[in-house]
Scaffold this active site. Structure first.
Site: not given
Ligand code: PYC
Length: 310
Positions: A88, A232, A90, A208, A236-237
């Site tokens: 994740c 999100d 974020h 996702h 979403c990174g």
């Molecule tokens: O930022 O990778 C991310 C992420 C995954 C699910 C919520 N944020």
């Protein structure tokens, strides 16, 4: 009665609750083994930390564990209202901002272990954090998924630390006012992918879904459905990593070139890719703000101690 110390932050609007004390001791050497232990023996703890009435459906939890590799600052497991995330971004930005807030780290380079591999976080003096994610790639291009009544969507399947289905939707209204429709549509896509047996490269569920449209302030705006039917708030990174892998595969992004990804709430991540030994590593830059120091109280007598929906 058990007490758990946690620090809350948000990254581009998406919350992260970092457990800094009072979490379960997990057996296993690697983060993948520890995830297995958490999933099978301490899933109630996950639910207690993030789910209602103590948390909310959109909360992402992060449990810090001792790192296996002495070069790493910490290991981390990320979890949400329904289960666990591979990686994740974020949340990693949230963990780094939290550790800086606690005075446990200084600006510079830090490595973290996750169940899907090691990631690097560069903390700047300004507080901005750049995460070099796990190697990412597009697995399938232009995949057709039927979503009922003669309707179909086309998109790519890509890995960015989690599995994503990414579809261009230039004609959809990607605004918060349209969120109920976007949630329903992306949930339908997710179920249709499942029913059609469309998966990641080893049969993993694609949990996702990302829709992309034009942005006035960045290269693109997205709407990202997370596994627990929440969207999100950040760009979403891991989803941006998957997007960068697709752009690179299409010849639309050069190594080092900046891609600005706007979220549905208007927050922006800056992304780029670098190549090493034939693999593509996305780098995502953003910032997080600490907004609460919390003591969670887990009372055995509380009928909803581990959440209303665990
Ligand atoms: O930022 O990778 C991310 C992420 C995954 C699910 C919520 N944020």
């Amino acid at each position: 009665m058990k007490k758990v110390q946690a620090i809350d932050s948000h990254t581009g609007g998406e919350p992260t609750r970092v457990v800094i004390e009072g979490g379960p001791q997990l057996s296993g050497a690697s983060m993948a083994e520890r995830l297995q232990c958490m999933r099978s023996r301490h899933d109630g703890f996950r639910s207690a930390v993030v789910n209602e009435p103590r948390g909310s459906d959109i909360m992402v939890g992060a449990l810090l564990c001792p790192a296996q590799d002495p070069d790493c600052l910490t290991g981390v497991l990320f979890f949400n209202n329904v289960g666990y995330l591979g990686m994740c971004v974020h949340g990693t930005i949230g963990v780094v901002a939290t550790l800086a807030y606690l005075g446990r780290i200084q600006p510079g380079r830090h490595r973290l272990e996750t169940p899907v591999g090691k990631v690097t976080a560069d903390l700047e003096e300004s507080g901005q954090v750049s995460v070099t994610n796990v190697a990412s790639y597009r697995f399938a291009q232009d995949v057709k998924v039927c979503i009922g009544e003669g309707k179909a969507m086309f998109g790519d399947v890509a890995w960015g630390g989690n599995w994503f289905f990414l579809a261009d939707a230039p004609d959809l209204d990607l605004s918060l006012d349209n969120e109920p429709f976007l949630t329903e549509l992306t949930w339908t896509i997710r179920q249709a992918l499942h029913e059609a047996g469309i998966t990641g490269d080893k049969g993993q569920e694609i949990d996702h879904i990302e829709l992309f449209g034009p942005s006035r302030r960045a290269d693109s705006k997205n709407f990202v459905l997370c596994p627990g039917r929440t969207y999100d708030r950040s760009p979403c990174g891991t989803g941006t990593s998957a997007k960068l892998a697709c752009l690179y595969a299409d010849g639309k992004l050069r190594p080092g070139q900046i891609w600005r990804q706007e979220s549905i709430v208007g927050s922006v991540f800056e992304g780029s890719v670098q190549l090493s030994q034939g693999l593509l590593y996305p780098r995502i830059r953003g910032s997080a703000y600490v907004n609460a120091e919390t003591t969670l109280v887990l009372d055995d007598k509380d009928p909803f101690c581990v959440g209303i929906r665990s």
